[in-house]
Write an enzyme that holds these catalytic residues in place. Structure first.
Site, PDB file in Angstrom:
ATOM      1  N   ASP A  34       0.641  -1.452   0.195  1.00 55.18           N
ATOM      2  CA  ASP A  34      -0.124   0.288   0.162  1.00 55.18           C
ATOM      3  C   ASP A  34       0.949   1.140  -0.180  1.00 55.18           C
ATOM      4  OD1 ASP A  34      -3.542   0.973   1.087  1.00 55.18           O
ATOM      5  OD2 ASP A  34      -1.438   2.178   0.756  1.00 55.18           O
ATOM      6  N   ILE A  35       0.873   2.182  -0.830  1.00 54.81           N
ATOM      7  CA  ILE A  35       1.425   3.408  -1.274  1.00 54.81           C
ATOM      8  C   ILE A  35       1.508   4.323   0.378  1.00 54.81           C
ATOM      9  CG2 ILE A  35      -0.180   4.872  -2.017  1.00 54.81           C
ATOM     10  CD1 ILE A  35       1.557   5.859  -4.177  1.00 54.81           C
ATOM     11  N   ASN A  91     -12.672  -3.754   2.409  1.00 57.63           N
ATOM     12  CA  ASN A  91     -13.767  -2.435   2.367  1.00 57.63           C
ATOM     13  C   ASN A  91     -14.763  -2.123   1.406  1.00 57.63           C
ATOM     14  OD1 ASN A  91     -12.140  -1.094   4.304  1.00 57.63           O
ATOM     15  ND2 ASN A  91     -11.186  -0.576   4.047  1.00 57.63           N
ATOM     16  N   VAL A 100     -10.619   2.910  -3.782  1.00 59.30           N
ATOM     17  CA  VAL A 100     -10.855   2.449  -4.810  1.00 59.30           C
ATOM     18  C   VAL A 100     -12.270   1.746  -5.135  1.00 59.30           C
ATOM     19  CG1 VAL A 100      -8.781   1.711  -6.103  1.00 59.30           C
ATOM     20  CG2 VAL A 100      -8.306   3.152  -4.476  1.00 59.30           C
ATOM     21  N   HIS A 104     -10.138  -5.269  -3.632  1.00 60.49           N
ATOM     22  CA  HIS A 104      -8.586  -5.886  -2.664  1.00 60.49           C
ATOM     23  C   HIS A 104      -8.876  -5.882  -1.646  1.00 60.49           C
ATOM     24  CE1 HIS A 104      -9.814  -0.994  -2.346  1.00 60.49           C
ATOM     25  NE2 HIS A 104      -8.729  -0.962  -0.994  1.00 60.49           N
ATOM     26  N   HIS A 106      -6.734  -6.183   2.090  1.00 56.70           N
ATOM     27  CA  HIS A 106      -5.574  -4.962   2.798  1.00 56.70           C
ATOM     28  C   HIS A 106      -5.388  -6.385   4.039  1.00 56.70           C
ATOM     29  CE1 HIS A 106      -6.905  -0.819   2.466  1.00 56.70           C
ATOM     30  NE2 HIS A 106      -7.757  -1.602   2.021  1.00 56.70           N
TER      31      HIS A 106
HETATM   32  P1  AMP Z   1      -9.795   1.416   0.272  1.00 60.84           P
HETATM   33  O1  AMP Z   1     -10.279   2.545   1.029  1.00 60.84           O
HETATM   34  O2  AMP Z   1     -10.357  -0.407   0.706  1.00 60.84           O
HETATM   35  O3  AMP Z   1     -10.735   1.103  -1.250  1.00 60.84           O
HETATM   36  O4  AMP Z   1      -8.318   0.517  -0.100  1.00 60.84           O
HETATM   37  C1  AMP Z   1      -7.286   1.991  -0.537  1.00 60.84           C
HETATM   38  C2  AMP Z   1      -5.708   1.229  -0.510  1.00 60.84           C
HETATM   39  O5  AMP Z   1      -5.306   1.863  -1.825  1.00 60.84           O
HETATM   40  C3  AMP Z   1      -5.171   2.555   0.547  1.00 60.84           C
HETATM   41  O6  AMP Z   1      -4.973   1.921   1.937  1.00 60.84           O
HETATM   42  C4  AMP Z   1      -4.493   3.894  -0.069  1.00 60.84           C
HETATM   43  O7  AMP Z   1      -3.045   3.980   0.698  1.00 60.84           O
HETATM   44  C5  AMP Z   1      -4.466   2.320  -1.222  1.00 60.84           C
HETATM   45  N1  AMP Z   1      -3.382   3.575  -2.364  1.00 60.84           N
HETATM   46  C6  AMP Z   1      -3.819   4.848  -3.336  1.00 60.84           C
HETATM   47  N2  AMP Z   1      -3.573   4.321  -4.468  1.00 60.84           N
HETATM   48  C7  AMP Z   1      -2.664   3.569  -4.469  1.00 60.84           C
HETATM   49  C8  AMP Z   1      -1.441   2.998  -5.387  1.00 60.84           C
HETATM   50  N3  AMP Z   1      -1.475   4.094  -6.546  1.00 60.84           N
HETATM   51  N4  AMP Z   1      -0.657   2.078  -4.924  1.00 60.84           N
HETATM   52  C9  AMP Z   1      -0.755   1.452  -3.955  1.00 60.84           C
HETATM   53  N5  AMP Z   1      -1.718   2.253  -3.605  1.00 60.84           N
HETATM   54  C10 AMP Z   1      -2.899   2.780  -3.597  1.00 60.84           C
END
Ligand code: AMP
Length: 124
Positions: A34-35, A91, A100, A104, A106
């Site tokens: 995760d970024i 989520n 997003v 996915h 976590h």
């Molecule tokens: P969610 O809130 O469950 O949709 O989680 C989205 C996750 O994606 C968050 O923890 C962000 O930090 C992560 N994220 C967003 N953009 C990127 C990216 N380019 N590379 C890696 N992780 C990302």
């Protein structure tokens, strides 16, 4: 949320762009850091098949999602967090905190995880 096609995870899944740190990849899935990590280990696992969220999951996706959960378990072992314990989170939708619009999982661990993991930042 943008559409699934516009999401960055769609572009990761198709191979159009690559995440910074890939932890695992096969024909079914991609796992990467995760970024913006909420714990010392914070890996995201997404299917290569475009699925917007668990809300769009179909009966035929159960094997795929099962493989992703199994991979989370193996990654936890590889990251050395299996014994201490970890959390898998999915989520779903707006009120579920899904930012997003691409399914996915976590994988979080490496420290005790309270309910308020949003406040974690590295170095604390
Ligand atoms: P969610 O809130 O469950 O949709 O989680 C989205 C996750 O994606 C968050 O923890 C962000 O930090 C992560 N994220 C967003 N953009 C990127 C990216 N380019 N590379 C890696 N992780 C990302």
């Amino acid at each position: 949320m943008n559409s699934i096609e516009e999401s960055i995870f769609s572009r990761f899944a198709s191979g159009e762009i690559r995440p910074d740190k890939i932890r695992y990849e096969d024909d079914d899935m991609l796992a990467f850091d995760d970024i913006s990590p909420k714990a010392p280990t914070h890996i995201l696992i997404l299917p290569k098949k475009p699925i917007q969220s668990i809300a769009q999951m179909e009966a035929g996706d159960t094997e795929l999602i099962g493989k992703m959960i199994y991979r989370a378990k193996v990654l936890a072992e590889e990251m050395g967090i299996a014994e201490s314990g970890y959390r898998l989170t999915i989520n779903v939708g707006k009120w579920g905190g899904q930012a997003v619009p691409y399914l996915h999982i976590h994988l979080l661990g490496g420290q005790p995880l309270n309910e308020d993991i949003e406040h974690f930042s590295h170095g604390e």
